[in-house]
Design a protein around this motif. Structure first.
Motif, short mmCIF file in Angstrom:
data_model
loop_
_atom_site.label_atom_id
_atom_site.label_comp_id
_atom_site.label_asym_id
_atom_site.label_seq_id
_atom_site.Cartn_x
_atom_site.Cartn_y
_atom_site.Cartn_z
N GLY A 10 0.80 -1.22 0.00
CA GLY A 10 0.00 0.00 0.00
C GLY A 10 0.83 1.27 0.00
N GLN A 11 2.17 1.14 0.09
CA GLN A 11 3.04 2.33 0.12
C GLN A 11 3.48 2.79 -1.27
N GLY A 12 3.11 2.07 -2.30
CA GLY A 12 3.45 2.51 -3.65
C GLY A 12 4.86 2.18 -4.09
N ILE A 13 5.42 1.13 -3.52
CA ILE A 13 6.81 0.74 -3.83
C ILE A 13 6.95 0.28 -5.28
N ILE A 14 5.97 -0.47 -5.74
CA ILE A 14 6.05 -0.99 -7.11
C ILE A 14 5.96 0.16 -8.12
N LEU A 15 5.08 1.13 -7.87
CA LEU A 15 5.01 2.29 -8.76
C LEU A 15 6.34 3.04 -8.78
N ALA A 16 6.92 3.26 -7.61
CA ALA A 16 8.22 3.96 -7.55
C ALA A 16 9.27 3.20 -8.35
N SER A 17 9.26 1.88 -8.26
CA SER A 17 10.22 1.05 -8.99
C SER A 17 9.99 1.13 -10.49
N LYS A 18 8.73 1.21 -10.89
CA LYS A 18 8.42 1.32 -12.32
C LYS A 18 8.88 2.66 -12.88
N VAL A 19 8.67 3.74 -12.12
CA VAL A 19 9.15 5.06 -12.56
C VAL A 19 10.67 5.04 -12.67
N LEU A 20 11.33 4.46 -11.66
CA LEU A 20 12.79 4.35 -11.66
C LEU A 20 13.27 3.57 -12.88
N MET A 26 2.16 -10.64 2.31
CA MET A 26 0.73 -10.94 2.40
C MET A 26 0.01 -10.20 1.29
N ALA A 27 -1.02 -10.80 0.76
CA ALA A 27 -1.72 -10.20 -0.39
C ALA A 27 -2.36 -8.86 -0.03
N GLN A 28 -2.84 -8.72 1.19
CA GLN A 28 -3.51 -7.49 1.56
C GLN A 28 -2.50 -6.42 1.98
N ARG A 29 -2.97 -5.21 2.11
CA ARG A 29 -2.12 -4.11 2.56
C ARG A 29 -1.55 -4.45 3.93
N GLY A 30 -0.31 -4.07 4.15
CA GLY A 30 0.31 -4.32 5.44
C GLY A 30 1.37 -5.39 5.38
N GLY A 31 1.38 -6.21 4.34
CA GLY A 31 2.42 -7.22 4.19
C GLY A 31 3.69 -6.61 3.63
N SER A 32 4.79 -7.28 3.82
CA SER A 32 6.09 -6.81 3.34
C SER A 32 6.14 -6.89 1.81
N VAL A 33 6.65 -5.82 1.19
CA VAL A 33 6.80 -5.78 -0.26
C VAL A 33 8.23 -5.34 -0.57
#
Length: 197
Positions: free
Chosen positions: A14-24, A43-50
């Motif tokens: 839920g922190q937008g890490i994948i989007l940041a990685s895509k922009v990078l 974990m699939a839901q928000r709150g799991g480690s990504v």
């Protein structure tokens, strides 16, 4: 010599890490680098480690970063920095968000959120930049932009600010959020400049 840079981005769903990685990755590809990216969801839901791993250079053969190989860890949440430290090179750098998201086990009372996370990291590492990305994102109008504030700090830390990051943002962010994210990436770059003084 083919020098490959290894970047490990870690945080919570839920922190937008994948989007940041895509922009990078998009910006690096546009600049002519060979780029490999992998992502791992907890974990699939928000709150799991990504985590996402981004490797770039003249030629990159694998997206996977092994333990002790990351040139830089970008932690979107404080405890995630501690969790992934074994992946950092001895002379590596940490860019960390001064932000706390208690895990399910902390919220249930089974564990306590670790104390003095930033102080512990600063004792161990000289090369650390702390960004209060959430506060900066709120000032810009939306806490969700903290991921792009963090990306700006990473860009400055890697000294790759000569790339057209505005183009990378525009290509990867929904149109209604482009202006917000352009301001966010600029704000993140200012943090690294302040640290370098």
């Amino acid at each position: 010599m083919n020098k490959v840079k290894n970047i490990l981005l870690v945080g919570v769903g839920g922190q937008g890490i994948i989007l940041a990685s895509k922009v990078l990755s998009s910006g690096l590809i546009d600049a002519g680098y060979d780029v490999k990216m992998s992502e791992v969801h907890g974990m699939a839901q928000r709150g799991g480690s990504v985590t996402t791993q981004v490797r770039y250079g003249e030629k990159v053969y694998s997206p996977i970063i092994g333990k002790g190989q990351a040139d830089i860890i970008v932690a979107f949440e404080k405890v995630e920095a501690l969790r992934w430290l074994e992946y950092l090179k001895p002379d590596g750098k940490i860019v960390i968000n001064d932000y706390k998201i208690p895990s399910a086990t902390v919220l249930s009372g089974k564990e306590k959120y670790p104390e003095k996370v930033l102080e512990k990291l600063e004792e161990k590492f000289d090369n650390i930049t702390i960004i209060n990305a959430a506060d900066e994102a709120v000032k810009l109008g939306n806490i969700k932009a903290q991921n792009i504030v963090m990306l700006g700090g990473l860009i400055k830390a890697l000294k790759i600010d000569n790339i057209d990051w505005n183009k990378a943002v525009k290509e990867n962010v929904k149109e209604k959020f482009i202006d917000l994210n352009l301001k966010a990436i600029e704000k993140g770059m200012e943090f690294e400049e302040e640290k370098a003084v």
